[in-house]
Motif scaffolding. Structure first.
Motif, PDB file in Angstrom:
ATOM      1  N   THR A  13      47.159  26.657  54.177  1.00 54.88           N
ATOM      2  CA  THR A  13      47.291  26.606  52.721  1.00 54.88           C
ATOM      3  C   THR A  13      46.228  27.478  52.081  1.00 54.88           C
ATOM      4  OG1 THR A  13      45.936  24.610  52.550  1.00 54.88           O
ATOM      5  CG2 THR A  13      48.322  24.306  52.669  1.00 54.88           C
ATOM      6  N   LYS A  15      44.908  28.934  47.910  1.00 59.88           N
ATOM      7  CA  LYS A  15      44.871  28.557  46.497  1.00 59.88           C
ATOM      8  C   LYS A  15      45.164  29.784  45.653  1.00 59.88           C
ATOM      9  CE  LYS A  15      43.078  24.347  47.138  1.00 59.88           C
ATOM     10  NZ  LYS A  15      43.831  23.147  46.920  1.00 59.88           N
ATOM     11  N   ARG A  16      45.757  29.525  44.495  1.00 62.42           N
ATOM     12  CA  ARG A  16      45.933  30.564  43.483  1.00 62.42           C
ATOM     13  C   ARG A  16      45.917  29.884  42.129  1.00 62.42           C
ATOM     14  NH1 ARG A  16      52.282  31.963  44.631  1.00 62.42           N
ATOM     15  NH2 ARG A  16      53.085  30.012  43.819  1.00 62.42           N
ATOM     16  N   ILE A  17      45.673  30.664  41.098  1.00 67.27           N
ATOM     17  CA  ILE A  17      45.691  30.126  39.747  1.00 67.27           C
ATOM     18  C   ILE A  17      46.777  30.845  38.971  1.00 67.27           C
ATOM     19  CG2 ILE A  17      44.435  29.876  37.579  1.00 67.27           C
ATOM     20  CD1 ILE A  17      41.893  29.512  39.201  1.00 67.27           C
ATOM     21  N   ARG A  18      47.632  30.065  38.388  1.00 67.12           N
ATOM     22  CA  ARG A  18      48.650  30.566  37.465  1.00 67.12           C
ATOM     23  C   ARG A  18      48.500  29.766  36.183  1.00 67.12           C
ATOM     24  NH1 ARG A  18      53.986  31.898  41.133  1.00 67.12           N
ATOM     25  NH2 ARG A  18      53.163  33.807  42.001  1.00 67.12           N
ATOM     26  N   GLU A  19      49.321  28.747  35.980  1.00 72.97           N
ATOM     27  CA  GLU A  19      49.150  27.853  34.826  1.00 72.97           C
ATOM     28  C   GLU A  19      47.992  26.893  35.070  1.00 72.97           C
ATOM     29  OE1 GLU A  19      50.874  28.322  31.987  1.00 72.97           O
ATOM     30  OE2 GLU A  19      51.703  30.037  33.090  1.00 72.97           O
ATOM     31  N   GLU A  22      46.871  26.046  42.004  1.00 71.56           N
ATOM     32  CA  GLU A  22      47.977  25.658  42.876  1.00 71.56           C
ATOM     33  C   GLU A  22      47.544  25.790  44.337  1.00 71.56           C
ATOM     34  OE1 GLU A  22      51.469  27.670  40.084  1.00 71.56           O
ATOM     35  OE2 GLU A  22      51.136  28.405  42.112  1.00 71.56           O
ATOM     36  N   THR A  23      48.065  24.919  45.157  1.00 71.26           N
ATOM     37  CA  THR A  23      47.922  25.036  46.607  1.00 71.26           C
ATOM     38  C   THR A  23      49.268  25.511  47.118  1.00 71.26           C
ATOM     39  OG1 THR A  23      46.315  23.247  46.679  1.00 71.26           O
ATOM     40  CG2 THR A  23      47.437  23.789  48.741  1.00 71.26           C
ATOM     41  N   ILE A  24      49.246  26.567  47.909  1.00 69.05           N
ATOM     42  CA  ILE A  24      50.504  27.128  48.409  1.00 69.05           C
ATOM     43  C   ILE A  24      50.391  27.396  49.902  1.00 69.05           C
ATOM     44  CG2 ILE A  24      49.899  29.491  47.761  1.00 69.05           C
ATOM     45  CD1 ILE A  24      53.044  29.638  47.023  1.00 69.05           C
ATOM     46  N   GLN A  95      50.055  38.923  43.624  1.00 65.15           N
ATOM     47  CA  GLN A  95      49.417  37.612  43.763  1.00 65.15           C
ATOM     48  C   GLN A  95      48.011  37.727  44.324  1.00 65.15           C
ATOM     49  OE1 GLN A  95      51.640  34.222  45.046  1.00 65.15           O
ATOM     50  NE2 GLN A  95      53.554  35.378  44.989  1.00 65.15           N
TER      51      GLN A  95
END
Length: 160
Positions: A13, A15-19, A22-24, A95
């Motif tokens: 997993t 992490k990224r930040i959008r709204e 998030e863990t993806i 991304q």
């Protein structure tokens, strides 16, 4: 052991930040897609900020025109990756992925010790091309080099 052509992308997993944060899962990122993933030793570092990320920003639409997603990864926290994206005018769709604990980097076998520069464990500079979660091409830089992981090199060397 370092990942090779023909290997599956390891399941980890990120992490990224959008709204929000998030863990993806890497399978969600790579399965069913053509992807160029490039990694840098650190956001806001000289070569990464002056050449590596800007090249992928400049050529982003060429990758997209070939149906390829573009992901940037570093062993930095997701807030640093978000700030770096804003500072570099990263387009929507490119991304910025945080491997903050280096789990994905270790799973790929591409870690490096940057303790001498006060940066701890980081990821080696590389770029890979994957289709449906399988590595089709990988280009890992020698320490201190920036030759085979650039956007231009990747565009010129994508498998047909």
């Amino acid at each position: 052991m370092t990942i090779h052509v023909g290997d599956a992308i390891p399941e980890v997993t990120l992490k990224r930040i959008r709204e929000g944060m998030e863990t993806i899962d890497t399978h969600a990122l790579f399965d069913g897609r053509k992807v160029v993933l490039f990694a840098v030793p650190g956001a806001f570092t000289p070569t990464c900020s002056a050449r590596h990320l800007p090249g992928f920003v400049e050529h982003f639409e060429q990758f997209r025109g070939r149906g390829i997603e573009v992901y940037c990864m570093a062993v930095n926290d997701p807030f640093v990756m978000q700030a770096w994206a804003q500072a570099q005018s990263v387009p929507d769709g490119l991304q910025m992925l945080s491997d903050g604990n280096g789990d994905f980097t270790r799973a790929l076998g591409l870690e490096m010790d940057a303790s001498g520069s006060g940066m701890g464990m980081r990821c080696r500079r590389f770029a890979l091309y994957a289709e449906n979660g399988t590595v089709r091409a990988i280009h890992v830089e020698e320490p201190g080099k920036f030759e085979v992981s650039s956007a231009e090199y990747m565009l010129a060397h994508l498998p047909e």
